[in-house]
Design an enzyme around this catalytic site. Structure first.
Site, PDB file in Angstrom:
ATOM      1  N   ASP A 206      51.693 -18.259  22.260  1.00 41.65           N
ATOM      2  CA  ASP A 206      52.025 -18.685  23.693  1.00 41.65           C
ATOM      3  C   ASP A 206      51.062 -19.758  24.013  1.00 41.65           C
ATOM      4  O   ASP A 206      49.912 -19.611  23.930  1.00 41.65           O
ATOM      5  CB  ASP A 206      51.838 -17.447  24.505  1.00 41.65           C
ATOM      6  N   GLU A 276      54.450 -22.347  20.892  1.00 40.62           N
ATOM      7  CA  GLU A 276      54.960 -22.676  22.240  1.00 40.62           C
ATOM      8  C   GLU A 276      54.198 -24.201  22.694  1.00 40.62           C
ATOM      9  O   GLU A 276      53.295 -24.233  23.291  1.00 40.62           O
ATOM     10  CB  GLU A 276      54.891 -21.902  23.309  1.00 40.62           C
TER      11      GLU A 276
HETATM   12  C1  NOJ Z   1      54.569 -19.083  28.526  1.00 35.45           C
HETATM   13  C2  NOJ Z   1      55.467 -17.814  28.748  1.00 35.45           C
HETATM   14  O1  NOJ Z   1      56.573 -18.162  27.906  1.00 35.45           O
HETATM   15  C3  NOJ Z   1      55.542 -17.622  30.124  1.00 35.45           C
HETATM   16  O2  NOJ Z   1      56.400 -16.403  30.315  1.00 35.45           O
HETATM   17  C4  NOJ Z   1      54.269 -17.165  30.817  1.00 35.45           C
HETATM   18  O3  NOJ Z   1      54.115 -16.848  31.972  1.00 35.45           O
HETATM   19  C5  NOJ Z   1      53.161 -18.320  30.245  1.00 35.45           C
HETATM   20  N1  NOJ Z   1      53.180 -18.916  28.849  1.00 35.45           N
HETATM   21  C6  NOJ Z   1      51.857 -17.667  30.596  1.00 35.45           C
HETATM   22  O4  NOJ Z   1      51.508 -17.057  29.303  1.00 35.45           O
END
Ligand code: NOJ
Length: 545
Positions: A206, A276
Site C-alpha cells: 500500500d 501501489e
Molecule cells: C491506498 C489504499 O488503497 C486506500 O484505500 C487507502 O485509503 C490509502 N492507501 C491509505 O492507506
C-alpha cells in the site's frame, strides 16, 4: 514486443482478482463481509470465474478509521473478519484450488491505536519515539513544514501531551512510520516474514510511494505549472510539487529490502511483490522494477484509470508501457479498485465489455476488481450516510460508491448478507438481474464474457505470455493488436466508437472469431475484411498463410 520462451511464473501468466473483504460476502450476518465469506465463494472464484490469484484488501486488527488501512497489528486478523485460523483455512482452500493468495501490506503508516504508536506518543524519550515522524513546531509556532495530507489539510497533527507534531500522510489516525529507523524496517520486514511463513504468495504494498520521506523535512516547492501528480485532480495536494514526501530516491533501497525478504523464501516461492505506485511519469514509474529487476515484480500500472477512453489514448499507453518497462520486466494493467470509480460507470456498460477484453488480452498481468466481472456500477450513498473518511473530509461520497456489496443472487440483500440485515453500504439497484447467479445463467451476460475471456486466456500461450504487436493503419476509434506464440496467433480488434467500423487484414487471409464482446459471433470465418459493430471487440484466431 517481447516474447518470453521461458516457462512463465504464475503471476505473469495468471489473472489477479481483488477482493475487498468488507464488501464481498458476509457469512455471519452483521452486515460486513468477512474471510469466512470469501471461503464460501472459493468455488465461484476458481471454477465458475477461473482466476489464478486473490488479492485480499486488509483484514488486520484495526479501528477501521480507513477501513483496515489503519493497521493496529500487522500479524493478526480483526475479529470482524475472523481470526488466524479462518485465514489459514482460506489460504488452504485457495491453494487446494490452485489459486494463490496475495495480501495487502500497509507500510507507510499504522493505526494510532497500534501499540507502537501508543508507546511512541507516550513520551519524548520513549524507545519507540523515533518509530514515527515527530517534529517540533517552528520557533514562531508554525507547522514543521508545508507538507499536506492526501486526505486534506496539513500532514501534521499536534500532540498536546508531548508538545510535538507527528506526520500523517493520510488520516490523523494513520501516523506515518519512520522507515529511516532500522528497528522499524526490521519490525515491518518481520511482518512480511510472518505471512510468508504462513504460506501467502505475495503482497500488494500500500502507498509505497509515500515511505522514505526527506530526512531534513524540507518544504515542498510550489507547483507553479499546474502539474497533476496522479490521474485525478487533487487541488489542495497538487498546490505543491511533492519532491520531498513522495516517491523519493531512497524508496529504491526499501524496495530492494522487501524484495530481499521475498527472496529469503525462494525455496517455496516464487512470490510476488506488487506496489501501489501512483507515479505517472512513466520512466520514473518503471524505475521501481529496479535496475537489476530487484525491486517490485509489478509496480501497479494505473494508466488505464486516468486516460481518455478512446482508441488512440489506450494504444498510446500500451506503446509507452512496452517502451519503458525494462528488459525482463513484466507489464500489468488495472481497470479499477476500491479507490476508483467503477469502470462501467466511467465508460458505460458497452465499453466496459471492451475494457474487459482489453484487460484480459494485453501482454501483462491483469487485475480484476471484484464486481467488475458483473459490470457493477458505482452505487450512490446519501451524503449524510457516507462511510469513507475521505468522503467525509471532502463532503463527497468518497469511495463508498465503488465499495458497494457484491451481488450474488436475487434475494433481498443480493446474497451479500442475510436478507433482513442492512449491509454496511447500499446494494446496487437492479441486483435482481445483475447478480452472479442470474449472469451465470445468461449466455450473453458480462459475467459470461469475463469467464470466456479467462478460459480462452488460460488455454492459450499466445494470450498469456505471447508477444504483442500493434497493427497499424486501422480505422480511427479502433485499437488492434496481435498476440503471438509460435504458430499460435490471435488478433484482438476493439471498436471504441458507437458506429460500426470496417477492417481489412491483408496480412491474414483468414481467421475465425473465437469471441465477440456481444457473445454472438463464435466461429464466424473472416476473409480479408470484416465489420466491428458499435462498441464491439473481437478475439480472432488467425489462420496462418
Ligand atoms: C491506498 C489504499 O488503497 C486506500 O484505500 C487507502 O485509503 C490509502 N492507501 C491509505 O492507506
Amino acid at each position: 514486443m517481447e516474447q518470453s520462451d521461458q516457462q512463465p511464473l504464475w503471476w505473469q501468466s495468471g489473472v489477479i482478482y481483488q477482493i475487498y473483504p468488507r464488501s464481498f460476502r458476509d457469512s455471519d450476518g452483521n452486515g460486513t463481509g468477512d474471510l469466512a465469506g470469501v471461503i464460501e465463494k472459493l468455488d465461484y472464484l476458481s471454477d465458475a470465474l477461473g482466476v489464478d490469484a486473490l488479492w485480499l484488501s486488509p483484514f488486520y486488527p484495526s479501528p477501521m478509521a480507513d477501513f483496515g488501512y489503519d493497521v493496529a497489528d500487522y500479524c493478526a486478523v480483526d475479529p470482524l473478519f475472523g481470526d488466524l485460523d479462518t485465514f489459514d483455512r482460506l489460504l488452504a482452500g485457495a491453494h487446494e484450488r490452485d489459486m494463490r493468495v496475495i495480501i495487502d501490506f500497509v507500510p507507510n503508516h499504522s493505526s494510532d491505536q497500534h501499540l507502537w504508536f501508543v508507546e511512541s506518543r507516550s513520551s519524548r524519550d520513549n524507545p519507540k519515539r523515533d518509530w514515527y515522524i515527530w517534529a517540533d513546531a517552528k520557533p514562531d509556532g508554525a507547522l514543521p513544514n508545508n507538507w499536506l495530507s492526501i486526505f486534506g489539510g496539513p500532514a501534521w497533527q499536534w500532540d498536546e501531551a508531548t508538545g510535538q507534531y507527528y506526520l500523517h500522510t493520510f488520516l490523523t489516525e494513520q501516523p506515518d512510520l519512520n522507515w529511516h529507523n532500522p528497528q522499524v524496517r526490521t519490525a515491518m520486514l518481520d511482518a512480511l516474514r510472518f505471512w510468508l511463513a504462513r504460506g501467502v504468495d505475495g503482497f500488494r504494498i500500500d502507498a509505497i510511494h509515500c515511505v522514505m520521506k526527506d530526512r531534513e523535512l524540507r518544504d515542498n516547492p510550489p507547483n507553479t505549472e499546474g502539474i497533476q501528480l496522479i490521474h485525478r485532480p487533487q487541488p489542495e495536494y497538487d498546490s505543491q510539487l511533492h519532491v520531498y514526501d513522495y516517491a523519493t530516491d531512497e524508496l529504491h533501497g526499501v524496495l530492494r529490502e522487501i524484495r530481499g525478504v521475498l527472496d529469503e523464501f525462494v525455496a517455496t516461492g516464487p512470490w510476488v511483490g506488487i506496489g501501489e505506485i501512483h507515479v505517472f511519469d512513466w520512466p520514473k514509474w518503471a524505475s521501481y522494477y529496479g535496475q537489476q529487476l530487484d525491486e517490485l515484480h509489478l509496480p501497479f500500472n494505473f494508466g488505464l484509470l486516468g486516460i481518455e477512453w478512446d482508441a488512440a489514448s489506450v494504444r498510446e499507453l500500451v506503446v509507452e508501457m512496452e517502451r519503458v518497462i525494462p528488459p525482463g520486466g513484466w507489464p500489468n494493467y488495472v481497470l479499477g479498485n476500491h479507490d476508483e470509480p467503477r469502470i462501467a460507470s466511467r465508460i458505460g456498460p458497452e465499453q466496459a465489455r471492451v475494457a474487459m477484453m482489453l484487460l484480459l488480452t494485453l501482454r501483462g498481468t491483469p487485475t480484476i476488481y471484484n464486481g467488475d466481472e458483473l459490470g457493477m456500477f458505482d452505487v450512490p450513498v446519501p451524503l449524510d450516510a457516507v462511510q469513507d473518511p475521505w468522503g467525509q473530509h471532502t463532503g463527497t461520497m468518497g469511495r463508498d460508491p465503488e465499495r458497494s456489496p457484491m451481488l450474488w443472487n436475487a434475494s433481498p440483500s443480493a446474497g451479500f448478507t442475510t436478507p433482513d440485515v442492512t449491509p454496511w453500504l447500499p446494494i446496487e439497484d437492479g441486483y435482481e438481474l445483475l447478480n452472479v447467479e442470474a449472469q451465470l445463467a445468461d449466455q450473453t451476460s458480462m459475467l459470461t464474457l469475463t469467464r470466456r475471456l479467462l478460459s480462452l486466456r488460460r488455454a492459450s500461450r499466445a494470450l498469456t505470455t505471447g508477444g504483442y504487436q500493434p497493427v497499424d493503419g486501422v480505422p480511427d476509434d479502433c485499437f488492434i493488436w496481435e498476440r503471438i506464440s509460435g504458430a499460435d496467433r490471435y488478433l484482438i480488434a476493439l471498436n471504441f466508437a458507437s458506429q460500426p467500423r470496417t477492417l481489412a487484414f491483408p496480412a491474414h487471409p483468414s481467421g475465425t472469431i473465437v469471441l465477440s464482446t456481444h457473445l454472438d459471433r463464435d466461429g464466424e470465418e473472416l476473409l480479408t475484411t470484416f465489420e466491428l459493430r458499435p462498441h464491439e471487440g473481437c478475439v480472432i484466431h488467425v489462420v496462418p498463410l
